[in-house]
Design an enzyme around this catalytic site. Structure first.
Site, mmCIF file in Angstrom:
data_model
loop_
_atom_site.group_PDB
_atom_site.id
_atom_site.type_symbol
_atom_site.label_atom_id
_atom_site.label_comp_id
_atom_site.label_asym_id
_atom_site.label_seq_id
_atom_site.Cartn_x
_atom_site.Cartn_y
_atom_site.Cartn_z
ATOM 1 N N ASP A 7 48.465 40.294 33.123
ATOM 2 C CA ASP A 7 48.277 40.968 34.319
ATOM 3 C C ASP A 7 49.391 41.297 35.210
ATOM 4 O OD1 ASP A 7 47.192 41.947 36.752
ATOM 5 O OD2 ASP A 7 46.123 40.437 37.262
ATOM 6 N N ASN A 8 50.134 42.294 34.927
ATOM 7 C CA ASN A 8 51.479 42.645 35.740
ATOM 8 C C ASN A 8 51.319 43.229 36.812
ATOM 9 O OD1 ASN A 8 54.020 44.992 34.805
ATOM 10 N ND2 ASN A 8 54.316 42.886 36.034
ATOM 11 N N ASN A 10 52.000 43.864 41.400
ATOM 12 C CA ASN A 10 52.943 43.748 42.231
ATOM 13 C C ASN A 10 53.901 42.517 42.787
ATOM 14 O OD1 ASN A 10 53.876 46.798 42.724
ATOM 15 N ND2 ASN A 10 51.719 46.939 43.011
ATOM 16 N N THR A 13 52.743 38.107 38.208
ATOM 17 C CA THR A 13 52.329 38.631 36.808
ATOM 18 C C THR A 13 51.613 37.277 36.124
ATOM 19 O OG1 THR A 13 54.187 39.892 36.610
ATOM 20 C CG2 THR A 13 53.230 39.224 34.630
ATOM 21 N N ALA A 98 46.108 50.636 36.421
ATOM 22 C CA ALA A 98 45.581 49.910 35.375
ATOM 23 C C ALA A 98 44.535 48.606 35.572
ATOM 24 C CB ALA A 98 46.431 49.459 34.076
ATOM 25 N N ASP A 99 45.110 48.007 36.665
ATOM 26 C CA ASP A 99 44.186 46.654 37.164
ATOM 27 C C ASP A 99 42.827 47.148 37.796
ATOM 28 O OD1 ASP A 99 45.481 47.992 39.417
ATOM 29 O OD2 ASP A 99 45.949 46.389 40.086
ATOM 30 N N ASP A 119 39.639 43.646 45.078
ATOM 31 C CA ASP A 119 40.465 42.632 44.842
ATOM 32 C C ASP A 119 41.531 42.700 45.780
ATOM 33 O OD1 ASP A 119 42.613 41.791 43.204
ATOM 34 O OD2 ASP A 119 42.677 42.861 41.397
ATOM 35 N N THR A 122 48.099 42.129 46.703
ATOM 36 C CA THR A 122 49.304 42.756 47.312
ATOM 37 C C THR A 122 48.770 43.922 48.271
ATOM 38 O OG1 THR A 122 50.722 42.310 45.632
ATOM 39 C CG2 THR A 122 51.548 43.433 47.453
#
Ligand SMILES: Nc1ncnc2c1ncn2[C@@H]1O[C@H](COP(=O)(O)OP(=O)(O)OP(=O)(O)O)[C@@H](O)[C@H]1O
Ligand SMILES: CC(C)(CO)[C@@H](O)C(=O)NCCC(=O)O
Ligand SMILES: [K+]
Length: 249
Positions: A7-8, A10, A13, A98-99, A119, A122
């Protein structure tokens, strides 16, 4: 088959290995700013996996991750083209982070639809999944961290604060006063947005929270039905099982 899920985001990761559905091992994270070939070589030293799935909202880092992982087996990058098991009711599906798609898959799979997934990272994102189920859109607001950081950076006298529960609503110090503004103020933002979203949807819609600040903000907010800390990873795993044709996918 051992899957490496990434899960990359901001800020951080996150990495996790999945061999058995719903069970993650070797979970760790690296600050996203530090992702490069060197840190990946160190972090993944001795970790074996057969395939990997990347969920990235940081294009330059996604390229670094893909180039590295391509040397270690098949790689899939999650997008609106991935087998999500959801419809997408949105004008430009390729613009959705994508998240956010991963969260939509995770919430539908683990909690059912219709749903709202929040979620707290950031940024804070609210994503709506209709009863169909289909991804229907949502809301993007500044994250709790940004609210705390901004005042410290833009004023002469205000300090950086720790994001913790203030002892009372009437702040008895600069820090406490700022914590009320951030933490209690943030709960108000969440309640108001959830109410507006539910107003545009039919029937009862559950809201599930995830991300770094979820447990702090959800405390005492009855409009949030559940906190599910690994929701993004669960969504990633679900998609990976379909992409790599693993049983139960
Ligand atoms: N160990 C930690 N390191 C960094 N942030 C943390 C940590 N623990 C909790 N947090 C909180 O989590 C928030 C970041 O959440 P998270 O790790 O979910 O972000 P992210 O997934 O990188 O964000 P995004 O997906 O929006 O880029 C920060 O605002 C911070 O307050
Ligand atoms: C909103 C964030 C930053 C949350 O991580 C990410 O999902 C993103 O960069 N999204 C792209 C824009 C969009 O989702 O509409
Ligand atoms: K995230």
């Amino acid at each position: 088959m051992k899957l490496l899920l990434i899960d990359n985001s901001n800020t951080r990761t996150k990495f996790a290995l999945s061999e058995q559905e719903g069970r993650f091992s070797e979970t760790f994270w690296i600050p996203t700013s530090e992702i490069c070939e060197n840190t990946l070589t160190h972090a993944l030293h001795g970790i074996e996996f057969d395939a990997s799935l990347i969920c990235s909202v940081v294009p330059l880092k996604r390229k670094v991750l893909e180039d590295y992982l391509n040397q270690h087996g098949p790689v899939h990058a999650l997008s609106c083209q991935s087998p999500l098991g959801l419809g997408i009711d949105y004008p430009e599906p390729d613009k959705i982070g994508a998240d956010r798609l991963a969260n939509a898959v995770g919430v539908t799979d683990r909690h059912g639809a219709p749903a709202i997934v929040i979620d707290f990272g950031t940024a804070v994102t609210f994503d709506v999944i209709s009863a169909t189920p289909a991804y229907a859109g949502g809301v993007i607001a500044p994250g709790l961290g940004a609210m705390g950081e901004y005042l410290g950076r833009r004023t002469a006298l205000l300090p950086q604060i720790e994001l913790i529960e203030p002892p009372s609503a009437i702040g008895k110090s600069t820090q406490a006063a700022m914590q009320v503004g951030a933490v209690i103020g943030y709960r108000g933002l969440v309640r108001e947005i959830l109410s507006a979203l539910r107003h545009e949807m039919d029937g009862k819609v559950q809201a599930v929270a995830t991300g770094g600040d979820a447990s702090l903000i959800a405390r005492g907010v009855t409009e949030i039905d559940a906190v599910d800390p690994d929701l993004t990873l669960h969504g990633l795993e679900r998609v990976a099982r379909r992409v790599f044709a693993i049983d139960g996918g």
